[in-house]
Design a protein around this motif. Sequence first.
Motif, PDB file in Angstrom:
ATOM      1  N   SER A  38       0.979  -1.290   0.286  1.00 49.65           N
ATOM      2  CA  SER A  38       0.076   0.127  -0.107  1.00 49.65           C
ATOM      3  C   SER A  38       0.884   1.173   0.073  1.00 49.65           C
ATOM      4  O   SER A  38       2.158   1.284   0.595  1.00 49.65           O
ATOM      5  CB  SER A  38      -0.790  -0.065   1.232  1.00 49.65           C
ATOM      6  OG  SER A  38      -1.313   1.437   1.341  1.00 49.65           O
ATOM      7  N   THR A  39       0.477   2.371  -0.664  1.00 51.56           N
ATOM      8  CA  THR A  39       1.339   3.540  -0.422  1.00 51.56           C
ATOM      9  C   THR A  39       1.198   4.158   0.730  1.00 51.56           C
ATOM     10  O   THR A  39       2.457   4.807   1.211  1.00 51.56           O
ATOM     11  CB  THR A  39       0.397   4.658  -1.510  1.00 51.56           C
ATOM     12  OG1 THR A  39      -0.857   4.719  -0.913  1.00 51.56           O
ATOM     13  CG2 THR A  39       0.293   4.459  -2.689  1.00 51.56           C
ATOM     14  N   SER A  40       0.569   3.629   1.730  1.00 54.07           N
ATOM     15  CA  SER A  40       0.675   4.117   3.223  1.00 54.07           C
ATOM     16  C   SER A  40       1.836   3.320   3.941  1.00 54.07           C
ATOM     17  O   SER A  40       1.989   3.754   4.912  1.00 54.07           O
ATOM     18  CB  SER A  40      -0.824   4.043   3.920  1.00 54.07           C
ATOM     19  OG  SER A  40      -0.935   2.483   3.958  1.00 54.07           O
ATOM     20  N   SER A  41       2.156   2.455   3.159  1.00 55.73           N
ATOM     21  CA  SER A  41       3.352   1.822   3.995  1.00 55.73           C
ATOM     22  C   SER A  41       4.676   2.256   3.402  1.00 55.73           C
ATOM     23  O   SER A  41       5.839   2.058   4.282  1.00 55.73           O
ATOM     24  CB  SER A  41       3.419   0.047   3.476  1.00 55.73           C
ATOM     25  OG  SER A  41       2.359  -0.686   3.961  1.00 55.73           O
ATOM     26  N   LEU A  42       4.773   3.079   2.577  1.00 56.44           N
ATOM     27  CA  LEU A  42       5.981   3.705   2.075  1.00 56.44           C
ATOM     28  C   LEU A  42       6.613   4.466   3.003  1.00 56.44           C
ATOM     29  O   LEU A  42       7.909   4.189   3.046  1.00 56.44           O
ATOM     30  CB  LEU A  42       5.644   4.525   0.724  1.00 56.44           C
ATOM     31  CG  LEU A  42       5.363   3.881  -0.332  1.00 56.44           C
ATOM     32  CD1 LEU A  42       4.923   4.801  -1.546  1.00 56.44           C
ATOM     33  CD2 LEU A  42       6.219   2.748  -0.909  1.00 56.44           C
ATOM     34  N   LYS A  43       5.936   5.051   3.863  1.00 54.85           N
ATOM     35  CA  LYS A  43       6.702   5.953   5.162  1.00 54.85           C
ATOM     36  C   LYS A  43       7.523   4.789   6.025  1.00 54.85           C
ATOM     37  O   LYS A  43       8.629   4.988   6.440  1.00 54.85           O
ATOM     38  CB  LYS A  43       5.636   6.737   5.862  1.00 54.85           C
ATOM     39  CG  LYS A  43       6.391   7.692   6.749  1.00 54.85           C
ATOM     40  CD  LYS A  43       5.374   8.445   7.537  1.00 54.85           C
ATOM     41  CE  LYS A  43       5.980   9.510   8.526  1.00 54.85           C
ATOM     42  NZ  LYS A  43       6.842  10.621   8.006  1.00 54.85           N
ATOM     43  N   GLU A  44       6.529   3.504   6.410  1.00 53.01           N
ATOM     44  CA  GLU A  44       7.190   2.710   7.107  1.00 53.01           C
ATOM     45  C   GLU A  44       8.333   1.947   6.517  1.00 53.01           C
ATOM     46  O   GLU A  44       9.429   1.865   6.959  1.00 53.01           O
ATOM     47  CB  GLU A  44       6.195   1.631   7.319  1.00 53.01           C
ATOM     48  CG  GLU A  44       5.916   1.048   8.676  1.00 53.01           C
ATOM     49  CD  GLU A  44       4.837   0.184   8.476  1.00 53.01           C
ATOM     50  OE1 GLU A  44       4.998  -1.298   9.131  1.00 53.01           O
ATOM     51  OE2 GLU A  44       3.674   0.136   8.093  1.00 53.01           O
TER      52      GLU A  44
END
Lengths: 99, 138
Positions: free
Chosen positions: B12-18
Amino acid sequence: MTYKVTEEGNISTVFLNGEIDMDVTEQAKEVIFPLVDAGKEVHLNLKDVSYMDSSGISVLIESHQKALELNSKVVVKEVSKSVLKVIMMAKLEQILNLE
Amino acid sequence: MDISESKDFIVSTSSLKEVRVFSREVFEKINIPQEQKDELVLAIAEAAQNIVKHGYKDIENTTDKMQIKISLKNNELEIGFFDKGKPVVPGNVQHRKLDDIKPGGLGTFFIKQIMDGAVFKKDQKGWVNHLVLSKKIN
């Protein structure tokens, strides 16, 4: 990513803050593109952008190209060191209006 | 100093920060200049983004995971990316041409600029794709 927009005459300045990646590019476009479409000269202040990936760079390119089509311009200002490095890696320092 | 660390992330794009946080934490343990660490984090984030963007194109809200493994041995840094997305045809992976000023293709261009090697391997037990990025660390 957070942002703030200020207006002065025909110039809109968008102060972007934080990290700009694919997860937030739609949000960035929603802020920047309407200003460009409205014929404003748009200044993007990147002094508080600590990270930008290819998605963020694509937003800069699209904004720049949109403005050119409308005989306006997007100026990228106070670019942080880390973002400037990515812009230079993309060989865009001569293409974008950097100040 | 040898290192081998891996972590799974939801595709997910929301995992990129992680992904960036994980990479930065691993590189904190390696004695290389901060500038080089930043470049490596960018390369990793771009490869992860390619999985989300291309491997899972038109697939929304997947619960699939991708795995990133960072290894350092004998000054050779190896970063593995495992995913279960659409099979990658290596010959179709192209970066933009330098004089072609348009959005898109930049991520792969950055990876090629930063890393010494980028190879899709065929040893992906249980996964569909296995990309290995490599770089000699001095």
